[in-house]
Motif scaffolding. Structure first.
Motif, mmCIF file in Angstrom:
data_model
loop_
_atom_site.group_PDB
_atom_site.id
_atom_site.type_symbol
_atom_site.label_atom_id
_atom_site.label_comp_id
_atom_site.label_asym_id
_atom_site.label_seq_id
_atom_site.Cartn_x
_atom_site.Cartn_y
_atom_site.Cartn_z
ATOM 1 N N VAL A 25 -9.243 3.298 11.819
ATOM 2 C CA VAL A 25 -8.211 2.601 10.946
ATOM 3 C C VAL A 25 -6.748 3.117 11.609
ATOM 4 C CG1 VAL A 25 -7.138 2.621 8.527
ATOM 5 C CG2 VAL A 25 -9.688 2.609 8.830
ATOM 6 N N TRP A 26 -6.044 2.287 11.533
ATOM 7 C CA TRP A 26 -4.692 2.425 12.106
ATOM 8 C C TRP A 26 -3.499 2.027 10.784
ATOM 9 C CZ3 TRP A 26 -7.714 -0.063 15.690
ATOM 10 C CH2 TRP A 26 -7.738 0.461 16.881
ATOM 11 N N LEU A 27 -2.541 3.093 10.670
ATOM 12 C CA LEU A 27 -1.534 2.779 9.823
ATOM 13 C C LEU A 27 -0.209 2.586 10.483
ATOM 14 C CD1 LEU A 27 -1.800 5.308 6.745
ATOM 15 C CD2 LEU A 27 -2.355 3.008 6.834
ATOM 16 N N LEU A 28 0.492 1.465 10.351
ATOM 17 C CA LEU A 28 1.882 1.229 10.805
ATOM 18 C C LEU A 28 2.852 1.637 9.877
ATOM 19 C CD1 LEU A 28 1.360 -2.198 12.721
ATOM 20 C CD2 LEU A 28 0.638 0.414 13.587
ATOM 21 N N LEU B 33 0.798 -1.228 0.082
ATOM 22 C CA LEU B 33 0.136 -0.050 -0.060
ATOM 23 C C LEU B 33 0.800 1.303 -0.017
ATOM 24 C CD1 LEU B 33 -2.473 -1.258 2.718
ATOM 25 C CD2 LEU B 33 -2.834 -1.116 -0.015
ATOM 26 N N VAL B 34 0.612 2.236 -0.729
ATOM 27 C CA VAL B 34 1.126 3.326 -0.868
ATOM 28 C C VAL B 34 0.525 4.634 -0.325
ATOM 29 C CG1 VAL B 34 2.723 2.576 -2.616
ATOM 30 C CG2 VAL B 34 0.772 3.852 -3.465
ATOM 31 N N PRO C 32 0.639 8.784 3.756
ATOM 32 C CA PRO C 32 1.703 9.399 4.698
ATOM 33 C C PRO C 32 2.635 10.200 4.238
ATOM 34 C CG PRO C 32 2.269 6.879 4.504
ATOM 35 C CD PRO C 32 0.873 7.264 3.309
ATOM 36 N N ASP C 33 2.971 11.291 4.996
ATOM 37 C CA ASP C 33 3.942 12.229 4.473
ATOM 38 C C ASP C 33 4.914 12.441 5.718
ATOM 39 O OD1 ASP C 33 5.570 13.926 3.521
ATOM 40 O OD2 ASP C 33 4.385 15.506 3.340
ATOM 41 N N VAL C 34 5.628 11.405 6.176
ATOM 42 C CA VAL C 34 6.233 11.393 7.560
ATOM 43 C C VAL C 34 7.686 11.028 7.360
ATOM 44 C CG1 VAL C 34 6.679 10.132 9.696
ATOM 45 C CG2 VAL C 34 4.495 10.292 8.716
ATOM 46 N N ILE D 295 4.114 2.869 4.142
ATOM 47 C CA ILE D 295 3.312 1.785 4.801
ATOM 48 C C ILE D 295 3.677 0.594 5.187
ATOM 49 C CG2 ILE D 295 0.859 1.175 4.823
ATOM 50 C CD1 ILE D 295 -0.045 3.479 3.285
ATOM 51 N N ASP D 296 3.504 0.093 6.234
ATOM 52 C CA ASP D 296 3.779 -1.176 6.683
ATOM 53 C C ASP D 296 2.735 -2.358 7.184
ATOM 54 O OD1 ASP D 296 5.965 -3.267 7.353
ATOM 55 O OD2 ASP D 296 4.492 -3.258 9.201
ATOM 56 N N SER D 297 1.802 -1.603 7.682
ATOM 57 C CA SER D 297 0.508 -2.427 7.866
ATOM 58 C C SER D 297 -0.857 -1.381 7.990
ATOM 59 C CB SER D 297 0.452 -3.033 9.187
ATOM 60 O OG SER D 297 1.887 -4.186 9.272
ATOM 61 N N LEU D 298 -1.820 -2.040 7.655
ATOM 62 C CA LEU D 298 -3.167 -1.333 7.527
ATOM 63 C C LEU D 298 -3.860 -2.037 8.675
ATOM 64 C CD1 LEU D 298 -5.191 0.954 6.758
ATOM 65 C CD2 LEU D 298 -5.890 -0.615 4.958
#
Length: 230
Positions: free
Chosen positions: A225-228, A170-171, A194-196, A213-216
């Motif tokens: 919803v959490w983004l890791l 996922l991007v 994400p822009d981190v 993004i590693d995990s959704l």
């Protein structure tokens, strides 16, 4: 995550979790067991209101009851599931509950069926397919590599999602439409982009790294919803 039926009269339904090119489709059944004599078949499912979409409710488990150790079995892709009965088992398949979660393309029809477990939870490190990517920890590794990872370690070992074989990443911006896990309308959203960035400094270098993004993780009960990132 729970599937929630609007009434107790619902006995089965489908749950769909598409996110971009990643697809997960489950059929959810109420409680069932085997019925019949000559050719046993799944009973009609009972009605239910809420059911956890957990690996405990998917096909799998273990049966260590046969006297012959070679006949004892367990499901390496889901050792905590239900429905697995070994040949020569001292358990009666008639008393075994069938899985509540199944892949619609591989439904259980007979006690000897061994369908791939169908779930949406995290895959433990010692389960397949993650375990096959861990590498070889043998005497050579102990002498020449320890405490480093084995030469044949595969980074896919770190992927805990049940669809980790797809290789899809996922991007951000992908459309998600999660159906069957909320009482109202489907849970629809665009994956945040994400822009981190973080500063990474070592003894000889310093650079700015953009995290991906590693995990959704989707909590259908709370609509969160959490983004890791990594």
């Amino acid at each position: 995550m729970l599937f929630r039926s609007p009434t107790w009269s619902r006995t089965s339904t489908d749950v769909s979790l598409p996110v971009g090119t990643v697809r997960r489709h489950l059929r959810v059944f109420g409680p069932r067991n085997w019925v019949g004599r000559g050719s046993p078949a799944p009973s009609e499912p009972l009605g239910f209101d809420a059911l956890p979409l957990s690996w405990e409710n998917a096909f799998g488990g273990e049966d260590l009851t046969p006297d012959d150790a070679a006949a004892r079995v367990w499901e390496p892709a889901n050792p905590i599931g239900r429905g697995l009965v070994a040949r020569g088992s001292t358990r009666s398949w008639r008393d075994e509950l069938l899985p509540n979660l199944e892949d619609p393309a591989a439904l259980i029809a007979a006690p000897g069926d061994r369908p791939p477990p169908a779930g949406v939870g995290f895959v433990a490190r010692h389960w397949e397919p993650r375990a096959r990517y861990a590498g070889t920890y043998d005497e050579t590794w102990a002498k020449e590599r320890m405490p480093l990872l084995p030469d044949d370690f595969d980074p896919r070992f770190h992927q805990a999602a049940p669809a980790l074989q797809s290789g899809a990443r996922l991007v951000g911006g992908e459309v998600a439409r999660i159906e069957g896990v909320t009482r109202g309308a489907p849970l629809t959203f665009a994956v945040p982009r994400p822009d981190v960035r973080v500063n990474v400094a070592t003894a000889n270098d310093e650079r700015v790294v953009a995290l991906a993004i590693d995990s959704l993780v989707v909590d259908g009960d709370r609509g969160v919803v959490w983004l890791l990132l990594k």
